[in-house]
Design an enzyme around this catalytic site. Sequence first.
Site, PDB file in Angstrom:
ATOM      1  N   THR A  17     -62.016 -17.844  -7.228  1.00 52.80           N
ATOM      2  CA  THR A  17     -62.265 -16.503  -7.731  1.00 52.80           C
ATOM      3  C   THR A  17     -61.573 -16.217  -9.053  1.00 52.80           C
ATOM      4  OG1 THR A  17     -60.348 -15.773  -6.499  1.00 52.80           O
ATOM      5  CG2 THR A  17     -62.474 -15.571  -5.404  1.00 52.80           C
ATOM      6  N   GLY A  24     -64.929  -8.826  -4.736  1.00 51.99           N
ATOM      7  CA  GLY A  24     -65.366 -10.147  -4.282  1.00 51.99           C
ATOM      8  C   GLY A  24     -66.727 -10.154  -3.619  1.00 51.99           C
ATOM      9  N   GLU A  25     -67.115  -9.030  -3.013  1.00 50.47           N
ATOM     10  CA  GLU A  25     -68.293  -9.065  -2.151  1.00 50.47           C
ATOM     11  C   GLU A  25     -69.422  -8.148  -2.579  1.00 50.47           C
ATOM     12  OE1 GLU A  25     -66.742 -10.068   2.062  1.00 50.47           O
ATOM     13  OE2 GLU A  25     -65.329  -8.619   1.257  1.00 50.47           O
ATOM     14  N   GLN A  41     -67.524 -13.228 -11.016  1.00 53.55           N
ATOM     15  CA  GLN A  41     -67.538 -12.954  -9.575  1.00 53.55           C
ATOM     16  C   GLN A  41     -68.789 -12.213  -9.152  1.00 53.55           C
ATOM     17  OE1 GLN A  41     -66.456 -13.284  -6.689  1.00 53.55           O
ATOM     18  NE2 GLN A  41     -64.268 -13.344  -6.486  1.00 53.55           N
ATOM     19  N   GLY A  67     -58.153  -9.197  -1.361  1.00 58.03           N
ATOM     20  CA  GLY A  67     -57.137 -10.148  -1.770  1.00 58.03           C
ATOM     21  C   GLY A  67     -56.362  -9.639  -2.969  1.00 58.03           C
ATOM     22  N   ASN A 118     -59.748  -8.593 -15.219  1.00 55.95           N
ATOM     23  CA  ASN A 118     -60.145  -9.638 -16.160  1.00 55.95           C
ATOM     24  C   ASN A 118     -61.666  -9.619 -16.264  1.00 55.95           C
ATOM     25  OD1 ASN A 118     -61.009 -12.164 -17.222  1.00 55.95           O
ATOM     26  ND2 ASN A 118     -59.059 -13.111 -16.662  1.00 55.95           N
ATOM     27  N   PRO A 119     -62.199  -9.010 -17.330  1.00 48.11           N
ATOM     28  CA  PRO A 119     -63.651  -8.817 -17.407  1.00 48.11           C
ATOM     29  C   PRO A 119     -64.439 -10.118 -17.341  1.00 48.11           C
ATOM     30  CG  PRO A 119     -62.522  -7.768 -19.274  1.00 48.11           C
ATOM     31  CD  PRO A 119     -61.475  -8.470 -18.477  1.00 48.11           C
TER      32      PRO A 119
HETATM   33 MO1  MOS Z   1     -64.847 -12.555   3.047  1.00 48.12          MO
HETATM   34  S1  MOS Z   1     -66.708 -12.737   3.736  1.00 48.12           S
HETATM   35  O1  MOS Z   1     -64.296 -11.115   3.593  1.00 48.12           O
HETATM   36  O2  MOS Z   1     -64.027 -13.971   3.259  1.00 48.12           O
END
Ligand code: MOS
Length: 708
Positions: A467, A659-660, A594, A508, A587-588
């Site tokens: 990531t 992240g998602e 991501q 995270g 960090n653009p």
């Molecule tokens: Mo993620 S799918 O919350 O590792």
Amino acid sequence: MSTDRIPGAVGAPRIRIEGGLKVTGAARYASDVPMPDLAHGWMVTATVSRGRIRDIDASTALGMPGVLGVLDHRNAPRLNALAGNYFGPDGSLQLLQDDVIPYAGRPIALVVAETPERARAAAAALRVAYDIEPHDVDLRLEHPAARPASTAFGPEADTGDVDAELAASAVVVDERYRTPEESHSALEPHAATVWWENGHVYAVDANQGAFSVSEVLAALWSVDRERVHIRAEHVGGGFGGKSACGPQLILASMAAERFGRPVRIAMTREQVFEATASRPPTDQRIRIGAGADGHLRAIHHRAAYALSPLAEYIEWCTEQAKILYAAPAIRTQLTAVPLDVLPPASMRGPGATPGSFALESAIDEVAERLEMDPLELRLRNQPTAGPVSGLPFSSRRLVPCLREGARRFGWATRDRRPRSRREGPLLIGSGMATTSFSAGVFPSSASITAERDGAFTVSIGASDIGTGARTALTAVAADALGVGTEEIRIRIGDSDLGMAWGAGGSRGTTSWSFAILEAARKLREHLADPVRPVTATVDTTAMINFQPDRERQTFSAVFAEVAVDPATGEVRVRRLLGMFAVGRVINPLLARSQVIGGMIMGLSMALHEESVRDPRTGRQANGDFAGYHFAAHADVPDVEADFVPDYEPQDPAGFNGLGEIGTAGTAAAIANAVWHATGTRQRILPIRLDRVLEPVTAVDVADELRVA
Ligand code: MOS
């Protein structure tokens, strides 16, 4: 401390710190750390979906060259049956403990040999006899075993009178949507290298959170967590599939203990498919009612997903129905259906991704029936507070995402009627969707040392699964200490660095940053003191408010343009644009990477990905990269993503997770574009060629699978 007005490392585009190591091959992963005296384990997995092991005949295998032994349920070390996750004991961890086969792909033996080739050859010589029982791998909302999902993380919604509002609605959509089982398909297959020394177990493992994995492994072995040392310095992707204590680590720890040598297990791609984790299939029904003016009156979202009876799991399909739209009545019902399948795990945007496909397709269907622009329908139904919770949003920058996305995409010139645009033989369409994803922090610890040479060592049990977390945290630490990034030495990916949340739940970077900011604050109190080195350590557990009085969410608007060939049924995505509100961007460059990666995963979900189970055996029929297609370069068009200015007031530095959210929303935007192109709704993913040529309903699909 708020650092948003100080020019610094946060906000600047920077390439990955470890990029050089990765492109030169110097970065070591769990299956290639050098290790003397290494033995190799090869998993043998169940080939039936339900039953018992009658016999495992290892006599041939044991006589083969280089074979050290075979572990199975008759001779494997005993594990603590209470080891589990936050839901309680997790039977999926109890490998080689009994003769029960709960799913095809369950590891049932481990062959250990001097080389991987010899272990593999001996594994092929193992003869396993089963007592086979009838299996059930067929998910549906009305399944007799369906039961409410755990509400461990909050209740389902039930506000207002859904039936009365639907009865009073000018238009009602009542449709069924299905999404298939999917595989995380991280580039690096699961692997672990494990050894024991003086009652301590050491591992280099492919996982998303070395600390939580060390807790689970310690529980399985009934040893103090301080005796478990897990490193995961470089991990080649996870997407949720490496969030657990994986079979590779459990089995290698058994073999290393039994044979008194370091043992490595490196899974094949096929083993990753059958033995690690998957996104569960879903079967969803949505009812939405709206007045003729486009104001929503009721949203009723029911969703069923498959799980294994071995362990509780939540696929949060109904969350967005509680957040995205104002409506006087909102009801959500989340149903778990225990089946004889691989236990599911979170896969990027768990729940939100399949859930938004259903919800945002249904919203598009409401717009269709109202003959209203779907963007306008969304703008008309923005809530001023949490539609179910009643709590104010701490930051809700969805409307800027919608407006800016529409402007850049050129939405205003779109003719909302389906089949209104052609290019030669191709049907062209565009569609959009919005999403939300919950944000927040979980407890972590961090320590920062001011070194003699003037640099700072930042130690945190964070995880960088590709990531860019390492790079982002370096910037956060630099700004917090008021120094340049070259003064920061960051150590992550090691359970010995202390308690920390993993790379998951889009939490995270926020969780780790929170701990680093607090450690920096504490350290600054000692910086006038000339003694070096000096260290500050913090644990944020007591600082986190788990009952916040505001909704903390990220938001997105995704726009898609597709071309459909009516002769072949082929759908090509031509353009994808995502606008995101994710708090302050650290960090653009990496953030864009991501969310673009997430959008590609969503494209892949829309058009390609599908774990197909053979109904006669219950086994996955396409568990490799030849049979399970995910988007390759040729499938990926012009993808753009950008961020609207945003700042999360509940975070000390304004951050939220990203992240998602890139994954959620994309499939609905594409499906809505396919409708716009063709005039036909695609309510079942993936949007395969045959489904475009001959649309099927969600109810048909169970039959389609049965006769396949
Ligand atoms: Mo993620 S799918 O919350 O590792």
